[in-house]
Design a protein around this motif. Structure first.
Motif, PDB file in Angstrom:
ATOM      1  N   LEU A 334       0.905  -1.105   0.003  1.00  0.00           N
ATOM      2  CA  LEU A 334       0.114   0.180   0.070  1.00  0.00           C
ATOM      3  C   LEU A 334       0.813   1.041  -0.145  1.00  0.00           C
ATOM      4  O   LEU A 334       1.784   1.492   1.036  1.00  0.00           O
ATOM      5  CB  LEU A 334      -0.914  -0.136   1.157  1.00  0.00           C
ATOM      6  CG  LEU A 334      -1.721  -1.235   1.513  1.00  0.00           C
ATOM      7  CD1 LEU A 334      -2.571  -0.911   2.663  1.00  0.00           C
ATOM      8  CD2 LEU A 334      -2.752  -1.417   0.317  1.00  0.00           C
ATOM      9  N   ILE A 335       0.719   2.193  -1.121  1.00  0.00           N
ATOM     10  CA  ILE A 335       1.639   3.338  -1.283  1.00  0.00           C
ATOM     11  C   ILE A 335       0.397   4.675  -0.879  1.00  0.00           C
ATOM     12  O   ILE A 335      -0.325   4.787  -1.598  1.00  0.00           O
ATOM     13  CB  ILE A 335       2.075   3.388  -2.652  1.00  0.00           C
ATOM     14  CG1 ILE A 335       2.835   2.227  -2.762  1.00  0.00           C
ATOM     15  CG2 ILE A 335       2.952   4.644  -2.649  1.00  0.00           C
ATOM     16  CD1 ILE A 335       3.346   2.096  -4.334  1.00  0.00           C
ATOM     17  N   LYS A 336       1.156   5.239   0.009  1.00  0.00           N
ATOM     18  CA  LYS A 336       0.408   6.651   0.426  1.00  0.00           C
ATOM     19  C   LYS A 336       0.327   7.719  -0.428  1.00  0.00           C
ATOM     20  O   LYS A 336       1.691   8.121  -0.829  1.00  0.00           O
ATOM     21  CB  LYS A 336       0.694   7.011   2.044  1.00  0.00           C
ATOM     22  CG  LYS A 336      -0.085   8.073   2.342  1.00  0.00           C
ATOM     23  CD  LYS A 336       0.130   8.235   3.691  1.00  0.00           C
ATOM     24  CE  LYS A 336       1.537   8.746   4.323  1.00  0.00           C
ATOM     25  NZ  LYS A 336       1.415   9.053   5.807  1.00  0.00           N
ATOM     26  N   VAL A 337      -0.635   8.180  -1.187  1.00  0.00           N
ATOM     27  CA  VAL A 337      -0.566   9.406  -1.785  1.00  0.00           C
ATOM     28  C   VAL A 337      -1.563  10.223  -1.649  1.00  0.00           C
ATOM     29  O   VAL A 337      -2.634  10.063  -1.190  1.00  0.00           O
ATOM     30  CB  VAL A 337      -0.599   8.933  -3.421  1.00  0.00           C
ATOM     31  CG1 VAL A 337       0.286   8.016  -3.897  1.00  0.00           C
ATOM     32  CG2 VAL A 337      -2.146   8.160  -3.593  1.00  0.00           C
ATOM     33  N   GLY A 338      -1.123  11.701  -1.689  1.00  0.00           N
ATOM     34  CA  GLY A 338      -1.775  13.119  -1.183  1.00  0.00           C
ATOM     35  C   GLY A 338      -2.323  13.654  -2.821  1.00  0.00           C
ATOM     36  O   GLY A 338      -3.314  14.522  -2.594  1.00  0.00           O
ATOM     37  N   THR A 339      -1.302  13.560  -3.638  1.00  0.00           N
ATOM     38  CA  THR A 339      -1.564  14.272  -4.871  1.00  0.00           C
ATOM     39  C   THR A 339      -1.176  13.461  -6.260  1.00  0.00           C
ATOM     40  O   THR A 339      -0.275  12.336  -5.781  1.00  0.00           O
ATOM     41  CB  THR A 339      -0.532  15.655  -4.893  1.00  0.00           C
ATOM     42  OG1 THR A 339       0.759  15.215  -4.913  1.00  0.00           O
ATOM     43  CG2 THR A 339      -0.900  16.517  -3.651  1.00  0.00           C
ATOM     44  N   ILE A 340      -1.402  13.905  -7.213  1.00  0.00           N
ATOM     45  CA  ILE A 340      -0.822  13.272  -8.367  1.00  0.00           C
ATOM     46  C   ILE A 340       0.573  13.325  -8.596  1.00  0.00           C
ATOM     47  O   ILE A 340       1.124  12.276  -8.907  1.00  0.00           O
ATOM     48  CB  ILE A 340      -1.688  13.994  -9.690  1.00  0.00           C
ATOM     49  CG1 ILE A 340      -1.281  12.719 -10.917  1.00  0.00           C
ATOM     50  CG2 ILE A 340      -1.229  15.368  -9.713  1.00  0.00           C
ATOM     51  CD1 ILE A 340      -1.834  13.340 -12.161  1.00  0.00           C
ATOM     52  N   LYS A 341       1.308  14.191  -8.038  1.00  0.00           N
ATOM     53  CA  LYS A 341       2.662  14.279  -7.937  1.00  0.00           C
ATOM     54  C   LYS A 341       3.097  13.085  -7.144  1.00  0.00           C
ATOM     55  O   LYS A 341       4.361  12.588  -7.472  1.00  0.00           O
ATOM     56  CB  LYS A 341       3.113  15.581  -7.544  1.00  0.00           C
ATOM     57  CG  LYS A 341       3.233  16.779  -8.533  1.00  0.00           C
ATOM     58  CD  LYS A 341       3.631  18.242  -7.861  1.00  0.00           C
ATOM     59  CE  LYS A 341       3.701  19.461  -8.873  1.00  0.00           C
ATOM     60  NZ  LYS A 341       4.175  20.369  -8.588  1.00  0.00           N
ATOM     61  N   ASP A 342       2.491  12.890  -6.116  1.00  0.00           N
ATOM     62  CA  ASP A 342       3.077  11.769  -5.020  1.00  0.00           C
ATOM     63  C   ASP A 342       3.003  10.528  -5.753  1.00  0.00           C
ATOM     64  O   ASP A 342       3.964   9.610  -5.757  1.00  0.00           O
ATOM     65  CB  ASP A 342       2.195  11.709  -3.862  1.00  0.00           C
ATOM     66  CG  ASP A 342       2.330  12.740  -3.073  1.00  0.00           C
ATOM     67  OD1 ASP A 342       3.281  13.536  -2.838  1.00  0.00           O
ATOM     68  OD2 ASP A 342       1.333  13.272  -2.194  1.00  0.00           O
ATOM     69  N   ALA A 343       1.878  10.227  -6.525  1.00  0.00           N
ATOM     70  CA  ALA A 343       1.616   9.092  -7.236  1.00  0.00           C
ATOM     71  C   ALA A 343       2.711   8.936  -8.398  1.00  0.00           C
ATOM     72  O   ALA A 343       3.183   7.772  -8.544  1.00  0.00           O
ATOM     73  CB  ALA A 343       0.237   9.082  -8.010  1.00  0.00           C
ATOM     74  N   LEU A 344       3.074  10.215  -9.145  1.00  0.00           N
ATOM     75  CA  LEU A 344       3.889   9.775 -10.142  1.00  0.00           C
ATOM     76  C   LEU A 344       5.505   9.646  -9.619  1.00  0.00           C
ATOM     77  O   LEU A 344       6.306   8.889 -10.192  1.00  0.00           O
ATOM     78  CB  LEU A 344       4.053  11.159 -10.845  1.00  0.00           C
ATOM     79  CG  LEU A 344       2.930  11.440 -11.593  1.00  0.00           C
ATOM     80  CD1 LEU A 344       2.985  12.860 -12.347  1.00  0.00           C
ATOM     81  CD2 LEU A 344       2.795  10.551 -12.816  1.00  0.00           C
ATOM     82  N   GLY A 345       5.702  10.166  -8.436  1.00  0.00           N
ATOM     83  CA  GLY A 345       6.834   9.951  -7.751  1.00  0.00           C
ATOM     84  C   GLY A 345       6.979   8.434  -7.107  1.00  0.00           C
ATOM     85  O   GLY A 345       8.164   7.814  -7.565  1.00  0.00           O
ATOM     86  N   ALA A 346       5.885   7.785  -6.850  1.00  0.00           N
ATOM     87  CA  ALA A 346       5.982   6.591  -6.388  1.00  0.00           C
ATOM     88  C   ALA A 346       6.200   5.463  -7.538  1.00  0.00           C
ATOM     89  O   ALA A 346       6.942   4.538  -7.486  1.00  0.00           O
ATOM     90  CB  ALA A 346       4.616   6.310  -5.805  1.00  0.00           C
ATOM     91  N   LEU A 347       5.372   6.002  -8.785  1.00  0.00           N
ATOM     92  CA  LEU A 347       5.690   4.977 -10.034  1.00  0.00           C
ATOM     93  C   LEU A 347       7.098   5.207 -10.504  1.00  0.00           C
ATOM     94  O   LEU A 347       7.619   4.179 -11.107  1.00  0.00           O
ATOM     95  CB  LEU A 347       4.638   5.509 -10.858  1.00  0.00           C
ATOM     96  CG  LEU A 347       3.076   5.278 -10.630  1.00  0.00           C
ATOM     97  CD1 LEU A 347       2.005   5.816 -11.734  1.00  0.00           C
ATOM     98  CD2 LEU A 347       3.058   3.877 -10.619  1.00  0.00           C
ATOM     99  N   LYS A 348       7.829   5.974 -10.340  1.00  0.00           N
ATOM    100  CA  LYS A 348       9.292   6.260 -11.065  1.00  0.00           C
ATOM    101  C   LYS A 348      10.054   5.480  -9.902  1.00  0.00           C
ATOM    102  O   LYS A 348      10.906   4.897 -10.627  1.00  0.00           O
ATOM    103  CB  LYS A 348       9.535   7.822 -10.670  1.00  0.00           C
ATOM    104  CG  LYS A 348      11.057   8.047 -11.040  1.00  0.00           C
ATOM    105  CD  LYS A 348      11.386   9.700 -10.729  1.00  0.00           C
ATOM    106  CE  LYS A 348      12.777   9.935 -11.344  1.00  0.00           C
ATOM    107  NZ  LYS A 348      13.397  11.399 -11.063  1.00  0.00           N
TER     108      LYS A 348
END
Length: 363
Positions: A334-348
């Motif tokens: 489970l990856i915590k995200v608060g913004t689309i930027k967070d999600a893009l960083g996690a995917l990187k």
């Protein structure tokens, strides 16, 4: 009849009576269970989920799956046996009926509301993705809905562009309510609008709308609890003009919770390379035009459904992390995200194999 036999007979009859009561007596509960999960990068029912025209797109790989929850219908009446079974079942969740259908909401009303939320989530997903890519998007405030029997009925219409209220320019949907509630119930308020037909014609002809109208409406009193306020009976929303066409083809899905995954899918198709690096990533979360990710319902059902389909990573709204971490399916991160930027960083990090420092729920 011997006392032992009579006691056994009485106990048996009592058990039968209890079972009958459990089957026939309805209880005020509904059930949630894992629903379908769909790869936003792939096809559904024979056609691509995301269809982009007028802009170069790139090949993608892996999965960016949106997730759903199945719920019992508004008119379904659960019995006690079903409720107990649901409470004991790991993959289902029994909740009070009013949690899913508050204020006696009907199935039709719930479906309509979910459809509207789904449509709005698609628009916000497009805006959020394009903003990340620095692609300009034109936006304006519109009349989203008009309440039947309200003062605005027949005067304002869904799709009308609200330029100003009492001469004050409107920039955000929230501005409309603020300006209307400055009045007392019974006072007049003046809307400056571009009629929906004029706006649609201008968009089609790629020109600036020229026709505006001033509409005066007498406010009435709100019927909600708390302090009474002036209203006209509309809800305001936002509409957009995109520089190219983005269509999201996904039937029989409602609600706003796929917004994040749609935004990521759009971003992936508009950028070179694979956003996931071929990994199986699923997730959920509402998204607004600025790219902020919001919480959703049924998080436990969605993680179960995602893992059952093969997901290894699950993008989880920050406000849902605590609930999701209580019973995480084996093999799912489970990856915590608060913004689309967070999600893009996690995917990187995922596509680069650098997963040790991912912002995981429960850490």
């Amino acid at each position: 009849m011997p006392r032992r036999t009579a006691t056994m007979l009485a106990s048996t009859l009592m058990l039968i009576a209890l079972l009958c009561a459990g089957v026939f007596i309805p209880v005020p509960y509904s059930e949630m269970s894992p629903g379908p999960t769909v790869n936003t990068l792939g096809d559904h029912d024979g056609e691509p989920v995301l269809q982009i025209a007028g802009k170069k797109t790139y090949a993608t790989s892996g999965h960016l799956n949106m997730t759903t929850v199945r719920v019992t219908s508004a008119d379904y009446r659960m019995n006690l046996v079903e409720a107990v079974y649901g409470w004991l079942a790991h993959d289902n969740k029994v909740v009070p009926h009013e949690t899913l259908y508050p204020d006696g909401k009907t199935e039709e009303q719930s479906t309509q509301e979910n459809a509207e939320e789904f449509s709005q989530s698609q628009e916000s997903a497009k805006v959020a993705a394009l903003k990340q890519l620095d692609v300009p998007v034109k936006s304006w405030v519109i009349v989203s809905t008009v309440v039947k029997g309200s003062p605005a009925e027949g005067k304002l219409h869904a799709g009308d562009v609200i330029k100003a209220v009492d001469g004050t320019a409107v920039k955000e949907p929230a501005d409309v309510a603020k300006l209307v509630t400055k009045h007392k119930p019974g006072q007049a308020v003046r809307f400056t609008i571009v009629p929906a037909k004029e706006q649609a014609a201008a968009e089609k002809e790629k020109r600036t709308p020229t026709e505006t109208q001033d509409i005066t409406i007498t406010t009435t009193t709100s019927d909600d609890t708390g302090e009474k306020r002036a209203i006209v009976g509309i809800s305001a929303g936002t509409d957009h003009t995109f520089p190219f066409t983005i269509d999201i083809k996904l039937a029989d899905v409602g609600g706003p919770s796929a917004g994040l995954m749609f935004a990521l899918g759009i971003y992936d198709k508009l950028t070179p390379g694979s956003l996931t690096g071929g990994a199986f990533v699923a997730g959920t979360g509402t998204i607004d035009d600025a790219g902020k990710v919001g919480p959703i319902g049924g998080i436990e059902m969605k993680t179960v459904g995602a893992r059952a389909k093969g997901a290894k990573y699950f993008l989880t709204p920050a406000d849902n992390c605590a609930a999701a971490a209580k019973d995480t399916p084996d093999g799912l991160t489970l990856i915590k995200v608060g913004t689309i930027k967070d999600a893009l960083g996690a995917l990187k990090d995922i596509r680069g194999g650098d997963t040790a420092d991912l912002p995981k729920c429960g850490k």
